[in-house]
Design a protein around this motif. Structure first.
Motif, short mmCIF file in Angstrom:
data_model
loop_
_atom_site.label_atom_id
_atom_site.label_comp_id
_atom_site.label_asym_id
_atom_site.label_seq_id
_atom_site.Cartn_x
_atom_site.Cartn_y
_atom_site.Cartn_z
N LEU A 3 18.05 -29.35 4.03
CA LEU A 3 16.76 -28.07 3.86
C LEU A 3 16.42 -28.73 1.26
O LEU A 3 16.06 -28.61 1.09
CB LEU A 3 17.35 -27.03 3.63
CG LEU A 3 17.13 -26.33 5.03
CD1 LEU A 3 17.94 -24.93 4.45
CD2 LEU A 3 16.09 -26.40 5.29
N ALA A 18 17.23 -23.86 -2.60
CA ALA A 18 17.25 -24.43 -1.00
C ALA A 18 18.27 -23.28 -0.59
O ALA A 18 19.27 -23.58 -1.30
CB ALA A 18 17.39 -25.65 -0.81
N LEU A 39 15.09 -19.57 6.42
CA LEU A 39 15.47 -20.54 5.42
C LEU A 39 14.69 -20.30 4.22
O LEU A 39 13.35 -20.56 3.89
CB LEU A 39 14.66 -21.98 6.50
CG LEU A 39 15.44 -21.81 7.56
CD1 LEU A 39 14.94 -22.50 8.24
CD2 LEU A 39 17.08 -21.26 7.86
N HIS A 40 15.28 -21.30 3.23
CA HIS A 40 14.35 -20.94 1.69
C HIS A 40 14.52 -22.49 1.70
O HIS A 40 15.99 -23.09 1.08
CB HIS A 40 15.05 -20.70 0.21
CG HIS A 40 15.46 -19.20 0.75
ND1 HIS A 40 14.15 -18.26 0.14
CD2 HIS A 40 16.11 -18.25 1.47
CE1 HIS A 40 14.46 -17.14 0.69
NE2 HIS A 40 15.81 -17.12 0.80
N TYR A 41 13.43 -22.94 1.17
CA TYR A 41 13.40 -24.57 1.12
C TYR A 41 11.85 -25.09 0.31
O TYR A 41 10.54 -24.23 0.03
CB TYR A 41 13.49 -25.21 1.95
CG TYR A 41 12.15 -25.31 3.04
CD1 TYR A 41 10.61 -26.34 3.21
CD2 TYR A 41 12.20 -24.22 3.77
CE1 TYR A 41 9.47 -25.59 4.11
CE2 TYR A 41 11.23 -24.09 4.42
CZ TYR A 41 10.26 -24.63 4.72
OH TYR A 41 9.48 -24.34 5.76
N PRO A 43 8.55 -27.59 0.41
CA PRO A 43 8.29 -28.64 1.27
C PRO A 43 8.38 -30.13 0.65
O PRO A 43 8.74 -31.24 1.29
CB PRO A 43 6.66 -28.64 1.10
CG PRO A 43 6.68 -26.52 1.27
CD PRO A 43 7.60 -26.25 0.17
N ALA A 46 12.40 -30.62 1.26
CA ALA A 46 13.06 -31.07 3.22
C ALA A 46 12.61 -31.79 3.45
O ALA A 46 12.05 -32.07 3.51
CB ALA A 46 12.47 -29.11 3.44
N ASP A 48 13.37 -32.28 7.73
CA ASP A 48 13.10 -31.51 8.83
C ASP A 48 13.63 -30.12 8.85
O ASP A 48 14.14 -29.87 9.51
CB ASP A 48 13.69 -32.02 9.90
CG ASP A 48 12.93 -32.57 11.06
OD1 ASP A 48 12.19 -31.79 11.58
OD2 ASP A 48 13.17 -33.10 12.50
N VAL A 49 12.58 -28.68 8.83
CA VAL A 49 12.83 -27.52 8.52
C VAL A 49 12.80 -27.59 9.97
O VAL A 49 13.47 -26.32 10.11
CB VAL A 49 11.33 -27.48 7.57
CG1 VAL A 49 11.61 -25.30 8.13
CG2 VAL A 49 10.83 -27.14 6.04
N ASP A 50 11.82 -28.13 10.71
CA ASP A 50 12.12 -27.34 12.16
C ASP A 50 13.51 -27.74 13.27
O ASP A 50 14.15 -27.32 13.83
CB ASP A 50 10.77 -28.61 13.46
CG ASP A 50 9.64 -28.00 13.06
OD1 ASP A 50 9.11 -26.32 12.64
OD2 ASP A 50 8.26 -28.25 12.86
N VAL A 52 16.32 -27.55 11.17
CA VAL A 52 16.87 -26.94 10.75
C VAL A 52 16.86 -25.17 11.37
O VAL A 52 17.98 -25.14 11.92
CB VAL A 52 16.80 -26.91 9.22
CG1 VAL A 52 17.91 -25.32 8.65
CG2 VAL A 52 17.23 -27.71 8.41
N ALA A 53 15.67 -25.50 12.10
CA ALA A 53 15.44 -23.77 12.42
C ALA A 53 15.83 -24.54 13.46
O ALA A 53 16.64 -23.03 14.49
CB ALA A 53 13.88 -23.44 12.71
#
Length: 86
Positions: A3, A18, A39-41, A43, A46, A48-50, A52-53
């Motif tokens: 993130l 983040a 999730l705080h980030y 764009p 970050a 790969d936010v997906d 991390v999720a």
């Protein structure tokens, strides 16, 4: 790090905004559709936010019954080694 909140090297930049805000702790009641974490980030920072999720979601184990009490301390680390308390 994904993130932008951590760094791979000493020279890497850190995004101080983040991070992950956990909404639910072990033993909390969860309703369908409730957020488990936020999730705080940025764009631009970050990677790969997906991913991390998915990792955050996989860290939760949602069941129909209340979990047993967990241990606050699992082991003690000293200069002589590690002594497990369980």
């Amino acid at each position: 790090m994904l993130l932008g909140a951590g760094r791979a090297t000493k020279e890497s930049a850190i995004d101080l905004a983040a991070g992950i805000l956990l909404q639910k702790k072990p033993g909390d009641h969860v309703e369908a559709g409730e957020a488990l974490a936020i999730l705080h980030y940025s764009p631009s920072a970050a990677k790969d936010v997906d991913a991390v999720a998915r990792r955050v979601q996989a860290a939760y184990d949602i069941r129909g019954e209340q979990p047993g009490k967990g241990h606050l301390i699992y082991a003690v680390v000293t200069k002589d080694g590690v002594r497990k308390l369980t």
